[in-house]
Design a protein around this motif. Structure first.
Motif, PDB file in Angstrom:
ATOM      1  N   LEU A 133      10.136 -21.415  -2.961  1.00 33.95           N
ATOM      2  CA  LEU A 133      11.245 -21.651  -3.886  1.00 33.95           C
ATOM      3  C   LEU A 133      11.772 -20.376  -4.535  1.00 33.95           C
ATOM      4  CD1 LEU A 133      10.024 -24.916  -5.663  1.00 33.95           C
ATOM      5  CD2 LEU A 133      11.771 -24.691  -3.903  1.00 33.95           C
ATOM      6  N   LEU A 134      11.088 -19.236  -4.331  1.00 28.29           N
ATOM      7  CA  LEU A 134      11.516 -17.987  -4.953  1.00 28.29           C
ATOM      8  C   LEU A 134      12.090 -16.982  -3.955  1.00 28.29           C
ATOM      9  CD1 LEU A 134       8.613 -17.349  -7.510  1.00 28.29           C
ATOM     10  CD2 LEU A 134      10.967 -18.001  -8.020  1.00 28.29           C
ATOM     11  N   VAL A 135      11.567 -16.964  -2.742  1.00 28.81           N
ATOM     12  CA  VAL A 135      12.011 -15.958  -1.772  1.00 28.81           C
ATOM     13  C   VAL A 135      13.457 -16.168  -1.319  1.00 28.81           C
ATOM     14  CG1 VAL A 135      11.639 -15.060   0.556  1.00 28.81           C
ATOM     15  CG2 VAL A 135       9.701 -15.319  -1.007  1.00 28.81           C
ATOM     16  N   PRO A 136      13.886 -17.384  -0.915  1.00 26.26           N
ATOM     17  CA  PRO A 136      15.295 -17.537  -0.517  1.00 26.26           C
ATOM     18  C   PRO A 136      16.291 -17.157  -1.609  1.00 26.26           C
ATOM     19  CG  PRO A 136      14.015 -19.377   0.307  1.00 26.26           C
ATOM     20  CD  PRO A 136      13.115 -18.601  -0.611  1.00 26.26           C
ATOM     21  N   ALA A 145      15.590 -17.661   6.490  1.00 23.37           N
ATOM     22  CA  ALA A 145      14.811 -17.410   5.278  1.00 23.37           C
ATOM     23  C   ALA A 145      14.520 -18.698   4.524  1.00 23.37           C
ATOM     24  CB  ALA A 145      15.553 -16.425   4.367  1.00 23.37           C
ATOM     25  N   PHE A 146      15.384 -19.702   4.681  1.00 22.68           N
ATOM     26  CA  PHE A 146      15.175 -20.975   3.986  1.00 22.68           C
ATOM     27  C   PHE A 146      14.270 -21.912   4.781  1.00 22.68           C
ATOM     28  CE2 PHE A 146      16.472 -25.382   3.086  1.00 22.68           C
ATOM     29  CZ  PHE A 146      16.270 -25.418   1.708  1.00 22.68           C
ATOM     30  N   TYR A 147      14.534 -22.065   6.079  1.00 22.93           N
ATOM     31  CA  TYR A 147      13.848 -23.098   6.846  1.00 22.93           C
ATOM     32  C   TYR A 147      12.495 -22.655   7.406  1.00 22.93           C
ATOM     33  CZ  TYR A 147      17.917 -26.159   6.662  1.00 22.93           C
ATOM     34  OH  TYR A 147      18.933 -26.983   6.224  1.00 22.93           O
ATOM     35  N   ILE A 148      12.312 -21.362   7.676  1.00 21.24           N
ATOM     36  CA  ILE A 148      11.026 -20.928   8.237  1.00 21.24           C
ATOM     37  C   ILE A 148       9.872 -21.172   7.265  1.00 21.24           C
ATOM     38  CG2 ILE A 148       9.694 -18.890   8.910  1.00 21.24           C
ATOM     39  CD1 ILE A 148      12.054 -17.941  10.515  1.00 21.24           C
ATOM     40  N   TYR A 187      12.067 -13.143  -9.251  1.00 21.24           N
ATOM     41  CA  TYR A 187      12.997 -13.886 -10.098  1.00 21.24           C
ATOM     42  C   TYR A 187      14.074 -12.965 -10.671  1.00 21.24           C
ATOM     43  CZ  TYR A 187      14.623 -17.018 -13.815  1.00 21.24           C
ATOM     44  OH  TYR A 187      15.393 -17.795 -14.646  1.00 21.24           O
ATOM     45  N   ALA A 188      13.670 -11.780 -11.118  1.00 25.54           N
ATOM     46  CA  ALA A 188      14.638 -10.825 -11.669  1.00 25.54           C
ATOM     47  C   ALA A 188      15.654 -10.408 -10.606  1.00 25.54           C
ATOM     48  CB  ALA A 188      13.909  -9.602 -12.209  1.00 25.54           C
ATOM     49  N   ILE A 189      15.185 -10.165  -9.378  1.00 23.00           N
ATOM     50  CA  ILE A 189      16.098  -9.797  -8.286  1.00 23.00           C
ATOM     51  C   ILE A 189      17.040 -10.948  -7.967  1.00 23.00           C
ATOM     52  CG2 ILE A 189      16.229  -9.174  -5.844  1.00 23.00           C
ATOM     53  CD1 ILE A 189      13.538  -7.714  -6.226  1.00 23.00           C
ATOM     54  N   ALA A 190      16.500 -12.174  -7.978  1.00 31.37           N
ATOM     55  CA  ALA A 190      17.333 -13.348  -7.699  1.00 31.37           C
ATOM     56  C   ALA A 190      18.419 -13.510  -8.756  1.00 31.37           C
ATOM     57  CB  ALA A 190      16.463 -14.602  -7.634  1.00 31.37           C
ATOM     58  N   ILE A 191      18.060 -13.342 -10.025  1.00 35.70           N
ATOM     59  CA  ILE A 191      19.039 -13.476 -11.111  1.00 35.70           C
ATOM     60  C   ILE A 191      20.113 -12.396 -10.987  1.00 35.70           C
ATOM     61  CG2 ILE A 191      19.367 -13.291 -13.600  1.00 35.70           C
ATOM     62  CD1 ILE A 191      18.138 -15.892 -12.854  1.00 35.70           C
ATOM     63  N   LEU A 192      19.682 -11.150 -10.846  1.00 34.32           N
ATOM     64  CA  LEU A 192      20.629 -10.036 -10.752  1.00 34.32           C
ATOM     65  C   LEU A 192      21.517 -10.163  -9.515  1.00 34.32           C
ATOM     66  CD1 LEU A 192      21.646  -7.304 -11.788  1.00 34.32           C
ATOM     67  CD2 LEU A 192      19.805  -6.217 -10.466  1.00 34.32           C
ATOM     68  N   GLY A 193      20.919 -10.445  -8.365  1.00 33.88           N
ATOM     69  CA  GLY A 193      21.671 -10.507  -7.120  1.00 33.88           C
ATOM     70  C   GLY A 193      22.681 -11.640  -7.091  1.00 33.88           C
ATOM     71  N   ASN A 194      22.279 -12.820  -7.522  1.00 33.35           N
ATOM     72  CA  ASN A 194      23.186 -13.964  -7.461  1.00 33.35           C
ATOM     73  C   ASN A 194      24.303 -13.860  -8.494  1.00 33.35           C
ATOM     74  OD1 ASN A 194      22.179 -15.975  -5.366  1.00 33.35           O
ATOM     75  ND2 ASN A 194      20.293 -15.580  -6.495  1.00 33.35           N
ATOM     76  N   PHE A 195      24.009 -13.342  -9.681  1.00 35.83           N
ATOM     77  CA  PHE A 195      25.082 -13.129 -10.653  1.00 35.83           C
ATOM     78  C   PHE A 195      26.048 -12.048 -10.169  1.00 35.83           C
ATOM     79  CE2 PHE A 195      22.661 -15.352 -14.092  1.00 35.83           C
ATOM     80  CZ  PHE A 195      23.695 -16.183 -14.498  1.00 35.83           C
ATOM     81  N   VAL A 224      24.835 -20.285  -7.138  1.00 34.31           N
ATOM     82  CA  VAL A 224      24.566 -21.158  -8.285  1.00 34.31           C
ATOM     83  C   VAL A 224      23.347 -22.034  -8.010  1.00 34.31           C
ATOM     84  CG1 VAL A 224      25.469 -23.063  -9.670  1.00 34.31           C
ATOM     85  CG2 VAL A 224      26.961 -21.147  -9.072  1.00 34.31           C
ATOM     86  N   THR A 225      23.271 -22.579  -6.806  1.00 28.82           N
ATOM     87  CA  THR A 225      22.119 -23.414  -6.436  1.00 28.82           C
ATOM     88  C   THR A 225      20.825 -22.627  -6.507  1.00 28.82           C
ATOM     89  OG1 THR A 225      23.528 -24.729  -4.962  1.00 28.82           O
ATOM     90  CG2 THR A 225      21.156 -24.860  -4.614  1.00 28.82           C
ATOM     91  N   ASP A 226      20.835 -21.399  -6.006  1.00 24.92           N
ATOM     92  CA  ASP A 226      19.636 -20.559  -6.049  1.00 24.92           C
ATOM     93  C   ASP A 226      19.231 -20.247  -7.486  1.00 24.92           C
ATOM     94  OD1 ASP A 226      19.183 -20.440  -3.344  1.00 24.92           O
ATOM     95  OD2 ASP A 226      20.354 -18.618  -3.042  1.00 24.92           O
ATOM     96  N   LEU A 227      20.199 -19.987  -8.344  1.00 28.59           N
ATOM     97  CA  LEU A 227      19.906 -19.693  -9.745  1.00 28.59           C
ATOM     98  C   LEU A 227      19.227 -20.885 -10.422  1.00 28.59           C
ATOM     99  CD1 LEU A 227      23.162 -17.790 -10.775  1.00 28.59           C
ATOM    100  CD2 LEU A 227      20.859 -16.834 -10.738  1.00 28.59           C
ATOM    101  N   VAL A 228      19.767 -22.074 -10.199  1.00 26.58           N
ATOM    102  CA  VAL A 228      19.188 -23.270 -10.819  1.00 26.58           C
ATOM    103  C   VAL A 228      17.813 -23.566 -10.234  1.00 26.58           C
ATOM    104  CG1 VAL A 228      19.487 -25.748 -11.190  1.00 26.58           C
ATOM    105  CG2 VAL A 228      21.462 -24.222 -11.340  1.00 26.58           C
TER     106      VAL A 228
END
Length: 332
Positions: free
Chosen positions: A301-304, A270-273, A55-63, A88-92
């Motif tokens: 819901l966390l990896v993509p 990464a999303f569909y597999i 989650y921390a990587i997702a927040i940092l990376g997407n921002f 934005v979609t990934d963050l939400v």
């Protein structure tokens, strides 16, 4: 036999034993009880560590993606606008599940208000559909850029990109809107225990003491009309793209052109597999422990959201160069 919707219902893939739960007589409970990862309650603290890191990587990376695209004028184009929509979609999407999941793991806070549960399931379904739609838009952008490069700027203008983005948002919002209404209409008279760490439609309605075929049929309708259409559109786009790539005269030109859409292909996989894996596991993995299904539902819901900014940061030279400039300027 009840059907479980494809990627929109993957977290409760085995039937939960009602005899092991507290059963009471009630209608429309004020709260639900989320179990976290059933069978691994003693390991919740350890499970929370990789979840929190993702989650921390997702927040940092997407921002970071949003900041770089906003600050760099040369990146103000269709591909990067769609990338910002994806960020934005990934963050939400990740934020809609993980804070509550961590509160279960860390503080044993298992209760969730009925309305909050319905809100959470709406966001999960809505933004999952949006993410799939954004992949279609990105595939369209790659098709135009590779197959019609001279017309790219005239076909995908800013107003067109805005209309595509609006269509993706409205489609996701409209298709997800019936889910909370369907969940609210059923009576709940046996248990309010959900054997996973977040609410989603089929996990909730399976607790109802009523015939929920309408919910199952609507879920299947969403699968075929949203996911089926999206996957087909992406497949057609990349078939045309690959045909154009292999028609190029030199090997270097083919490799260079393929590299421009390589990051998009990685993100799609990464999303569909995990989505397909979860669906097949539901159909054929009846002997797989429930906790494994629940873990896969959370990872899905966390990896993509974690991988998307990393893949684009590595594969996109423009983003990588801009990020390198930011760090080097700070260091001087």
């Amino acid at each position: 036999m009840q059907e479980t919707p494809f990627y929109l219902s993957i977290g409760h893939l085995l039937p939960y034993s009602m005899s092991d739960s507290n059963t009471t007589n009630f209608t429309n409970p004020s709260t639900f009880i989320l179990l976290g990862v059933p069978g691994l309650e003693g390991a919740h603290i350890w499970i929370s560590i990789p979840f929190c890191a993702m989650y921390a990587i997702a927040i940092l990376g997407n921002f970071t993606i949003l900041f770089i695209v906003k600050s760099e004028m040369s990146l103000h184009g269709p591909m990067y606008y769609f990338l910002c929509m994806l960020a934005v979609t990934d963050l939400v999407l990740s934020t809609s599940i993980l804070p509550k999941t961590l509160s279960i793991f860390w503080f044993n806070s298992r209760e969730i208000d009925f309305s909050a549960c319905l809100t959470q399931l709406y966001f999960i379904h809505c933004f999952s559909a949006m993410e799939s739609g954004i992949f279609v838009a990105m595939a369209l952008d790659r098709y135009v850029a590779i197959c019609h490069p001279l017309r790219h700027s005239t076909i995908l203008t800013n107003p067109v990109v805005a209309k595509i983005g609006l269509a993706v948002v409205l489609r996701g919002a409209m298709f997800a809107l019936p889910y909370p209404f369907l969940a609210r209409m059923w009576p709940y008279c046996t248990t309010n225990i959900i054997p996973q760490s977040y609410c989603e439609h089929i996990a909730v309605v399976k607790l109802a003491c009523a015939d929920i075929r309408i919910s199952n049929y609507y879920g299947l309708f969403v699968v075929f009309s949203v996911i089926g259409l999206d996957v087909s559109s992406i497949a057609v786009s990349y078939t045309l793209i690959l045909r154009a790539i292999f028609s190029l005269p030199t090997k270097d030109a083919r490799l260079k052109t393929f590299g421009t859409c390589g990051s998009h292909l990685c993100v799609i996989l990464a999303f569909y597999i995990p989505c397909l894996f979860s669906a097949f596991m539901h159909r054929f993995g009846h002997n797989v422990p429930l906790h494994f299904h629940v873990l896969m539902a959370n990872v899905y819901l966390l990896v993509p959201p974690m991988l998307n900014p990393i893949i684009y940061g590595v594969r996109s030279k423009e983003i990588w160069d801009r990020l390198f400039q930011l760090f080097t300027h700070k260091g001087t």
